[in-house]
Design an enzyme around this catalytic site. Structure first.
Site, PDB file in Angstrom:
ATOM      1  N   SER A 119       0.835  -1.195   0.000  1.00 51.30           N
ATOM      2  CA  SER A 119       0.000   0.000   0.000  1.00 51.30           C
ATOM      3  C   SER A 119       0.881   1.260   0.000  1.00 51.30           C
ATOM      4  CB  SER A 119      -0.970  -0.035   1.188  1.00 51.30           C
ATOM      5  OG  SER A 119      -2.005   0.915   1.035  1.00 51.30           O
ATOM      6  N   ASP A 173      -9.797  -5.250  -4.250  1.00 54.57           N
ATOM      7  CA  ASP A 173      -9.229  -4.170  -3.432  1.00 54.57           C
ATOM      8  C   ASP A 173     -10.069  -2.908  -3.606  1.00 54.57           C
ATOM      9  OD1 ASP A 173      -7.665  -2.246  -2.146  1.00 54.57           O
ATOM     10  OD2 ASP A 173      -5.783  -3.114  -2.846  1.00 54.57           O
ATOM     11  N   HIS A 205      -7.788  -5.614   0.115  1.00 58.34           N
ATOM     12  CA  HIS A 205      -6.576  -4.827   0.396  1.00 58.34           C
ATOM     13  C   HIS A 205      -5.779  -5.519   1.498  1.00 58.34           C
ATOM     14  CE1 HIS A 205      -4.203  -1.218  -0.078  1.00 58.34           C
ATOM     15  NE2 HIS A 205      -4.236  -0.971   1.213  1.00 58.34           N
TER      16      HIS A 205
END
Length: 224
Positions: A119, A173, A205
């Site tokens: 991320s 996601d 995610h």
């Protein structure tokens, strides 16, 4: 001046000949990804794992609430240059470069070092790899995107033009859309970078066993 980062470190189980630096996501810590080193240390006993902790900073989109982050999130449009905390990003790049330099000073050649992240951490791993003066063994970006895309051509160094990139993304996601990850990989390919993009069905995610296996294979191939 770049701040010195604290890190969760998992030492090599055998003679230390390579290092993986892996950066966590927003609101997390190095401990959040220490499982990666724990899981893969038997497969890669020569590898030292460094999981740095991001500084605590105010996050604009969260009303200024302070949390561990590599850069501020100003707005929800990750591709909007005006919503990118470029100053914070480049400060974090400098801090990650300090970690790389520490490994090089400790006797590990830079081309025996992989930088990766998840991320926000993946955003930083891509940006670090693209701009670093050090030739790295590989760059990993999970559930992330290419920031400062319009400037990459002008700010990128030549060091990692031939360095393999592995980008991983779940198709479910909702935090960082799959399309943004795919678009980021395509932009890097257009610029001539060696990018492998892996998509995981049903993954949100987060990470999955299949993704961890692909990461393990990439590291093993790059750091034999």
């Amino acid at each position: 001046m770049a701040s010195k980062l604290t890190s969760v470190v998992i030492g090599a189980k055998a003679k230390h000949t390579a290092t993986v630096v892996f950066l966590h996501g927003l609101g997390d810590s190095g401990h959040g990804w220490s499982f990666l080193g724990d899981e893969l240390s038997s497969l890669l006993p020569h590898v030292k794992w460094v999981m740095p902790n991001a500084p605590t900073v105010p996050i604009t989109i969260n009303g200024g609430y302070r949390m561990p982050a590599w850069f501020d999130i100003i707005g929800s449009d990750k591709s909007n240059t005006k919503q990118q905390d470029q100053k914070g990003m480049m400060a974090s790049v400098s801090s990650v470069n300090q970690l790389i330099r520490q490994e090089v000073d400790g006797g590990i050649p830079s081309d025996r070092i992989i930088v990766g992240g998840f991320s926000q951490g993946g955003v930083m791993s891509l940006l670090t790899g693209l701009t670093a003066d050090y030739k790295l063994a590989g760059i990993i970006g999970c559930s992330c995107w290419l920031t400062m895309a319009d400037q990459i051509k002008s700010i990128a160094s030549e060091s990692n033009k031939k360095t393999p990139f592995l980008m991983c993304h779940g198709d479910q996601d909702t935090m960082v859309q799959l399309g943004l990850g795919e678009e980021s990989a395509d932009k890097l390919k257009v610029l001539g970078y060696d990018v492998t993009f892996k998509k995981y069905l049903g993954l949100a995610h987060s990470a999955s066993p299949a993704e961890i296996q692909d990461i393990a294979t990439f590291i093993k191939d790059r750091l034999p």
